[in-house]
Scaffold this active site. Structure first.
Site, PDB file in Angstrom:
ATOM      1  N   HIS A 189       0.963  -1.005   0.014  1.00 35.44           N
ATOM      2  CA  HIS A 189       0.018  -0.005   0.009  1.00 35.44           C
ATOM      3  C   HIS A 189       0.876   1.098  -0.202  1.00 35.44           C
ATOM      4  O   HIS A 189       2.201   1.241   0.204  1.00 35.44           O
ATOM      5  CB  HIS A 189      -0.821   0.026   1.162  1.00 35.44           C
ATOM      6  CG  HIS A 189      -0.184   0.312   2.775  1.00 35.44           C
ATOM      7  ND1 HIS A 189      -0.121   1.400   3.061  1.00 35.44           N
ATOM      8  CD2 HIS A 189      -0.047  -0.530   3.525  1.00 35.44           C
ATOM      9  CE1 HIS A 189       0.404   1.266   4.227  1.00 35.44           C
ATOM     10  NE2 HIS A 189       0.514   0.348   4.498  1.00 35.44           N
ATOM     11  N   CYS A 204       3.938  -4.347   6.635  1.00 33.80           N
ATOM     12  CA  CYS A 204       3.435  -4.034   5.435  1.00 33.80           C
ATOM     13  C   CYS A 204       4.540  -3.457   4.526  1.00 33.80           C
ATOM     14  O   CYS A 204       5.600  -3.320   4.748  1.00 33.80           O
ATOM     15  CB  CYS A 204       2.284  -3.083   5.142  1.00 33.80           C
ATOM     16  SG  CYS A 204       0.739  -3.679   5.682  1.00 33.80           S
TER      17      CYS A 204
END
Length: 234
Positions: A189, A204
């Site tokens: 992301h 992440c």
């Protein structure tokens, strides 16, 4: 629960982790920080930093050196941004050098599988990611920011199983645009701040907006993801 979402060598990596833990959220997420005083002290990595920035390489701190170093620190989320040529600043520069050296052949060592068709590769060691189809490079390589010490991005073969273009973390209450989840709460992301800012994510694979947007357009649920290597300092 979803987890929101370096630098070369163990000693430099440890310094990044310690210094980066104190990174203010205003710097980490791109909000303007209050200007700090410019140091007159030469740092232990002065000559290497000067060379990277195209400054006269004399190992002595000048006003020009300090301003150039501080500008680099500010734009890459390094705190405190006081123009000191220390191991954290040099670690980011050295990482950038290794990323540039990857050129258009990031999988030269064949660490990412070439027998799976379309696959997103993540090299934790160089903090790079790219998309390939077989042995053909489709996009990248691009710099990424993976998990910090204690929140390491998990290695191995995975698949994208959920995509949410406007995702907001239920754990950290931060926006995670163009989220593509591939392992529990770990996802590709975009972030608002620098992908080079230490110490790293909560697992992440953080990306610049333009890169995350391109990944969104190229990948689909069920596509393979392969994560390998080890982020220095973890």
């Amino acid at each position: 629960m979803m987890r929101a979402a370096g630098i070369w060598g163990r000693r430099v990596g440890a310094a990044l982790a310690v210094t980066g833990m104190a990174l203010p959220l205003s710097v980490a997420f791109g909000a303007p920080a209050q200007a700090a005083s410019c140091t007159t002290k030469a740092g232990p990595d002065q000559k290497k930093v000067e060379k990277f920035l195209g400054r006269p390489v004399d190992g002595k701190q000048s006003t020009g050196d300090c301003h150039a170093i501080r500008n680099f620190q500010t734009s890459h989320g390094i705190s405190p941004a006081i123009g000191y040529a220390g191991p954290v600043t040099w670690g980011v520069m050295d990482l950038i050098n290794h990323q540039k050296a990857a050129g258009s052949n990031p999988n030269k060592a064949k660490n990412c599988p070439t027998n799976k068709g379309r696959i997103a590769c993540v090299d934790l060691t160089r903090q790079l990611s790219w998309i390939q189809d077989g042995s053909k490079l489709k996009f990248g390589p691009v710099p990424v920011r993976t998990g910090r010490n204690g929140y390491e991005t998990r290695t191995g073969s995975k698949k994208i199983y959920w995509r949410d273009i406007n995702h907001v973390s239920s754990v950290y209450n931060v926006a995670m645009p163009y989220s593509q989840f591939f392992d529990g709460g770990e996802a590709f992301h975009s972030i608002a701040g620098s992908v080079w800012s230490p110490p790293g994510s909560h697992g992440c694979v953080n990306m610049r907006k333009s890169d995350a947007k391109k990944y969104w357009s190229l990948l689909r649920n069920g596509d393979d993801v392969y994560v390998y290597g080890r982020k220095p300092g973890t």
